[in-house]
Write an enzyme that holds these catalytic residues in place. Structure first.
Site, PDB file in Angstrom:
ATOM      1  N   ASP A 268       0.702  -1.323   0.024  1.00 40.33           N
ATOM      2  CA  ASP A 268      -0.034  -0.186  -0.089  1.00 40.33           C
ATOM      3  C   ASP A 268       0.801   1.141  -0.162  1.00 40.33           C
ATOM      4  O   ASP A 268       2.165   1.482   0.242  1.00 40.33           O
ATOM      5  CB  ASP A 268      -0.851   0.038   1.314  1.00 40.33           C
ATOM      6  CG  ASP A 268      -0.246   0.022   2.523  1.00 40.33           C
ATOM      7  OD1 ASP A 268       0.819  -0.682   2.847  1.00 40.33           O
ATOM      8  OD2 ASP A 268      -0.557   0.761   3.552  1.00 40.33           O
TER       9      ASP A 268
ATOM     10  N   GLU B 197       0.131  -1.283   5.529  1.00 35.66           N
ATOM     11  CA  GLU B 197       1.261  -0.692   6.311  1.00 35.66           C
ATOM     12  C   GLU B 197       0.936   0.728   6.959  1.00 35.66           C
ATOM     13  O   GLU B 197       1.461   1.195   8.010  1.00 35.66           O
ATOM     14  CB  GLU B 197       2.407  -0.923   5.682  1.00 35.66           C
ATOM     15  CG  GLU B 197       3.877  -0.722   6.591  1.00 35.66           C
ATOM     16  CD  GLU B 197       4.404   0.632   6.707  1.00 35.66           C
ATOM     17  OE1 GLU B 197       5.229   1.081   7.456  1.00 35.66           O
ATOM     18  OE2 GLU B 197       3.841   1.319   5.837  1.00 35.66           O
TER      19      GLU B 197
END
Length: 482
Positions: free
Chosen positions: A79, A146
């Site tokens: 991400d 994350e």
């Protein structure tokens, strides 16, 4: 779009990174990129597994004759932080990034680039695709969310990884290797205030803070940069004697990004308009001096706003007092790791809409005890106005192990391959190593990567030469460990 990435070296890495740029992947929206990775891996006969959180593990058997070498885990997150420049229209859930090369650096037009951590993930895929590379058993772990409180690492499946060494590919400085990082937690405030209708003779004004550099709330928090939410609250507090009543606040979208722009709308008596303008101008003059050479683009502007129901004058004053007194920036420096922050806080998200206040802050600390000290300050401050500040579950830092065998091998290889020593560092940011290490306490871990500047902001860029060096080093490390 992004065809120029196919012309860069190393070719395999940049072609994978093009896929990352072409595929929207803000935190919480990783399914499309995960699907593309799975398709690519399965076409090459690699084994793919997902855990309940959505993390992906790709396995590749060792080169024949190296089956007994210690297993290596290549770890990265898929991400990215979704930040666009003011006035730049970009839907991070639908639109591809628009990249360009300038003076040896790769940028994205008007948005974050996602080199954090797309370059690391692309490097792991390139390693998996190398047909002539000698290696032991390989696992590539791609975590999700994350950038949203390290969700993927927090809920990583246990008894899943089998490797002995973990190479985290999420660092951002060429020539450095990281062996420790901060942990921390989020602090959230959600509260509903009573609203009243505008009174006779009141006017609505809008106060905006813009032009700030922003940045990563861990990597850049020690650089003394201004935070738009902090400045907005301080400026509004300077207007406390004008009869101000808050209508709305709007600043920031990510708790781990230093906020670059923020805006407030409020009511004041029409007669106070001139005083507001003069006070804001004086405030800007003062702050411009304080941030000279750091945030030279700072602009505060006052315009007409849209009248609406507002908080009472008393509640507005009390709330602004608390918001202005919130801790921000470095709290204390480490006594055990010289030159590294022990604890810090970032005011990432500030929202007041229809009387509902939402605050999102991110506390970082090498020790959870230091984070708890900041949490208590939030609780104490907001208790003064009978509002609850809630500290989320803390996540552990990564305790440095200077005697790590993996570190010793990396340092020797770095000097042999590049002709210079690598600097050993501890980072004031939340690498996933601390959490993964808590799930798998036997892992020997290091973190390294290419030079990335401006992460978590639209100025994010990655140095092309550093990526080439990083990938060559990663290949050599994988072979050395075999």
């Amino acid at each position: 779009m992004n065809e120029q990435l196919d012309t860069l070296e190393p070719t395999a890495l940049w072609r994978h990174f093009r896929t990352f740029c072409d595929t929207p992947r803000p935190s919480g929206h990783e399914e499309a990129i995960i699907g593309k990775i799975v398709d690519w891996a399965e076409q090459r006969g690699l084994t793919c597994e997902r855990d309940d959180t959505g993390n992906l593990l790709v396995r590749k058997p060792a080169t024949p004759g190296h089956e007994n070498a210690p297993g290596v885990i290549l770890q990265s997150h898929v991400d990215m932080v979704a930040q666009a420049a003011s006035g730049h229209d970009h839907d991070f859930t639908r639109d591809a990034l628009d990249t360009f090369v300038e003076d040896g650096w790769l940028h994205a037009r008007g948005t974050t680039l996602g080199a954090d951590n797309g370059v690391g993930a692309a490097a792991a895929l390139a390693i998996l695709g190398e047909s002539s590379l000698t290696h032991g058993p390989l696992e590539a772990l791609f975590t999700v969310e994350e950038e949203a409180s390290l969700v993927g690492a927090r809920y990583l499946q246990k008894d899943w990884l089998s490797g002995h060494y973990l190479l985290n590919l999420d660092s951002e400085s060429r020539g450095e290797v990281y062996i420790g990082c901060a942990g921390g937690n989020d602090v959230k405030v959600d509260h509903d205030f009573t609203l009243v209708a505008p009174g006779e003779g009141q006017t609505a004004l809008s106060l905006s803070v813009s032009g700030l550099v922003g940045g990563h709330s861990g990597m850049d928090i020690d650089k003394g940069r201004a935070n738009a939410n902090v400045l907005l609250c301080a400026c509004l507090w300077s207007l406390r004697d004008t009869g101000l009543q808050l209508i709305s606040l709007d600043g920031g979208t990510m708790r781990n990004a230093i906020t670059r722009d923020a805006r407030a709308v409020f009511l004041v008596p029409e007669a106070a308009r001139r005083l507001v303008t003069e006070t804001v101008a004086a405030f800007q003059t003062r702050e411009a001096l304080l941030y000279e050479g750091v945030d030279d683009g700072l602009v505060l502007s006052v315009e007409d706003g849209e009248s609406a129901q507002a908080m009472t004058m008393e509640d507005s004053r009390k709330l602004l007092a608390v918001l202005t007194a919130m801790p921000y920036g470095i709290d204390r420096m480490s006594q055990t790791v010289p030159g590294i922050a022990e604890s810090s806080n970032n005011i990432g998200v500030l929202r007041l809409e229809n009387g509902h206040l939402h605050l999102g802050a991110m506390v970082r600390a090498l020790r959870l005890e230091s984070a708890e000290a900041i949490n208590e300050r939030f609780r104490a401050l907001f208790s003064l106005i009978d509002v609850e500040a809630i500290a989320g579950e803390g996540y552990p830092g990564w305790a440095p192990q200077a005697d790590s065998p993996l570190l010793a091998r990396f340092l020797a290889l770095h000097e042999r391959e590049l002709g210079r020593e690598a600097e050993v560092k501890v980072i004031h940011a939340g690498l996933e190593c601390g959490i993964i290490g808590a799930h798998y306490p036997g892992l020997d871990m290091i973190s390294f990567g290419p030079t990335i500047l401006g992460a978590h902001s639209p100025t994010e860029r990655v140095e092309l030469a550093a990526v080439e060096e990083f990938y060559a080093l990663l290949k050599a490390m994988v072979t050395d460990l075999a």
